[in-house]
Design an enzyme around this catalytic site. Sequence first.
Site, PDB file in Angstrom:
ATOM      1  N   CYS A  41     -17.057  -8.411   5.070  1.00  0.00           N
ATOM      2  CA  CYS A  41     -16.270  -7.176   4.894  1.00  0.00           C
ATOM      3  C   CYS A  41     -15.044  -7.476   4.052  1.00  0.00           C
ATOM      4  O   CYS A  41     -14.252  -8.352   4.409  1.00  0.00           O
ATOM      5  CB  CYS A  41     -15.797  -6.650   6.243  1.00  0.00           C
ATOM      6  SG  CYS A  41     -17.118  -6.443   7.431  1.00  0.00           S
TER       7      CYS A  41
ATOM      8  N   ARG B 128     -17.945  -2.255  17.672  1.00  0.00           N
ATOM      9  CA  ARG B 128     -17.277  -3.533  17.387  1.00  0.00           C
ATOM     10  C   ARG B 128     -15.960  -3.658  18.122  1.00  0.00           C
ATOM     11  O   ARG B 128     -15.077  -2.803  18.001  1.00  0.00           O
ATOM     12  CB  ARG B 128     -17.047  -3.709  15.880  1.00  0.00           C
ATOM     13  CG  ARG B 128     -16.433  -5.074  15.571  1.00  0.00           C
ATOM     14  CD  ARG B 128     -16.337  -5.398  14.087  1.00  0.00           C
ATOM     15  NE  ARG B 128     -17.600  -5.213  13.429  1.00  0.00           N
ATOM     16  CZ  ARG B 128     -17.789  -4.436  12.354  1.00  0.00           C
ATOM     17  NH1 ARG B 128     -16.774  -3.791  11.819  1.00  0.00           N
ATOM     18  NH2 ARG B 128     -18.974  -4.300  11.819  1.00  0.00           N
TER      19      ARG B 128
ATOM     20  N   CYS C 278       0.830  -1.211   0.000  1.00  0.00           N
ATOM     21  CA  CYS C 278       0.000   0.000   0.000  1.00  0.00           C
ATOM     22  C   CYS C 278       0.863   1.259   0.000  1.00  0.00           C
ATOM     23  O   CYS C 278       1.892   1.342   0.685  1.00  0.00           O
ATOM     24  CB  CYS C 278      -0.909  -0.012   1.225  1.00  0.00           C
ATOM     25  SG  CYS C 278      -2.044   1.382   1.279  1.00  0.00           S
TER      26      CYS C 278
ATOM     27  N   CYS D 109     -19.782  -5.148   3.106  1.00  0.00           N
ATOM     28  CA  CYS D 109     -18.990  -4.005   3.569  1.00  0.00           C
ATOM     29  C   CYS D 109     -17.687  -4.010   2.790  1.00  0.00           C
ATOM     30  O   CYS D 109     -17.132  -5.087   2.521  1.00  0.00           O
ATOM     31  CB  CYS D 109     -18.714  -4.137   5.068  1.00  0.00           C
ATOM     32  SG  CYS D 109     -17.672  -2.810   5.705  1.00  0.00           S
TER      33      CYS D 109
ATOM     34  N   CYS E 247       0.641   4.482   7.017  1.00  0.00           N
ATOM     35  CA  CYS E 247       0.022   4.324   8.346  1.00  0.00           C
ATOM     36  C   CYS E 247       0.975   3.539   9.270  1.00  0.00           C
ATOM     37  O   CYS E 247       1.342   2.397   8.955  1.00  0.00           O
ATOM     38  CB  CYS E 247      -1.314   3.610   8.215  1.00  0.00           C
ATOM     39  SG  CYS E 247      -2.338   4.297   6.906  1.00  0.00           S
TER      40      CYS E 247
ATOM     41  N   CYS F 145       0.467  -0.239  10.291  1.00  0.00           N
ATOM     42  CA  CYS F 145      -0.048  -1.224   9.326  1.00  0.00           C
ATOM     43  C   CYS F 145       1.035  -2.096   8.692  1.00  0.00           C
ATOM     44  O   CYS F 145       2.027  -1.600   8.149  1.00  0.00           O
ATOM     45  CB  CYS F 145      -0.843  -0.500   8.240  1.00  0.00           C
ATOM     46  SG  CYS F 145      -1.723  -1.666   7.175  1.00  0.00           S
TER      47      CYS F 145
ATOM     48  N   CYS G 273     -19.248   2.668   8.510  1.00  0.00           N
ATOM     49  CA  CYS G 273     -18.533   1.963   9.575  1.00  0.00           C
ATOM     50  C   CYS G 273     -17.260   2.767   9.804  1.00  0.00           C
ATOM     51  O   CYS G 273     -16.424   2.858   8.904  1.00  0.00           O
ATOM     52  CB  CYS G 273     -18.218   0.542   9.101  1.00  0.00           C
ATOM     53  SG  CYS G 273     -17.098  -0.362  10.183  1.00  0.00           S
TER      54      CYS G 273
END
Length: 357
Positions: free
Chosen positions: A110, A273, A66, A141, A70, A73, A201
């Site tokens: 998801c 969640r 990616c 999702c 972040c 991650c 979400c």
Amino acid sequence: MLTRAPASCPHDDASPRHDWTPREATALYQLPFNDLLFRAASVHRACFDPNKVQKSRLLSIKTGGCAEDCGYCSQSAHHPSGLKASKLMEVERVLSEARKAKAGGATRYCMGAAWREPKARDMDAIVAMVEGVKAMGMETCMTLGMLTDEDIGRLKHAGLDYYNHNIDTSERYYSEIIKTRTFADRLDTLARVREAGMKVCSGGIVGMGETADDRVDMLVTLANLEEHPESVPINMLIAIPGTPLENTTPIDPIEFVRTIAVARIMMPRSFVRLSAGRTEMTDELQALCFFAGANSIFVGDTLLTADNPGEDKDAALFRRLGIEGLESEHDRHTTGHAQGEEAPAGRSGCNGHARSA
Ligand code: SAM
Ligand code: DTB
Ligand code: SF4
């Protein structure tokens, strides 16, 4: 007009508000633990069956490589986490995994991609995945990063139920964790997804070295959105080797429960969640989180790249606690009024007597 609940009257907390001040939220966060839990559990019981937990299943449809940085991650190309990047999964393979999830009792599927944003050439496959999973009777999702209005239109048209896009932390702490996009970019995508009529979400991560004020401010941002996100994932950081956050001191579990409890009080009708990090939690900590108002989990051995307790462990935990999986969104409240709607006139809570025995 929404009335403000006095601290001593927990059931009056059950009407959604969108005007929380950091000061009020901090006062909740700092309540004596037993008072905070009592108040959160009261709101939870007024709005939901406290013994039902919704189960979602996650699949990484495009892993690693990616462009974003972040700090938490494993999938960022900026960090040497050792994760092998792969291409977008074939539609048929996604649908076959979804069929297994459905057979295992998941009610929401998801699909997550390690993208800053989808490329136009990927959207046909993404749309086919949404349509295929929806046709199986599960809620859909997706979490794909930032979206153009055209992407949003196509996802909506395909029948996507939820878009996951986390704000992750407070605006103040955000730039310590992510430098390749801003907090405002996140809010912009969320607003356009909502505007298109999709369910939202959005939540964050706790335990990234943030302060209690950062946790509170993150919840204030979520609770003061025009509509509360229907799902609010609260992730506990999974400290991944090779990422900048690998050596972060784990959060005090009591602080984690406080975060869940404040989320429940501030967003009374949202599913909160208990997301990443459950493999590091004891049954007792998870039980406290459910008592504090968490009512959704990810099921299955893997999240996107990290471990999650398997189905057997969760089944045993649910048995110990007398918790059942929620069959569908419709058995959440017996009165059936949806998140975001006002409680019926003359009633202060969501559904004070809505629970099954
Ligand atoms: N790339 C998309 C995005 O960032 O929105 C979707 C996938 S991203 C992995 C989804 C969310 O997973 C992140 O926003 C973050 O909240 C959560 N997450 C990622 N890595 C995590 C970790 N190590 N511990 C806890 N939560 C994590
Ligand atoms: C969310 O808030 N948590 C999920 C889901 N939304 C996409 C992802 C958790 C990822 C945990 C780390 C991993 O599996 O790599
Ligand atoms: Fe990419 Fe999402 Fe991971 Fe950030 S959290 S690096 S955007 S996959």
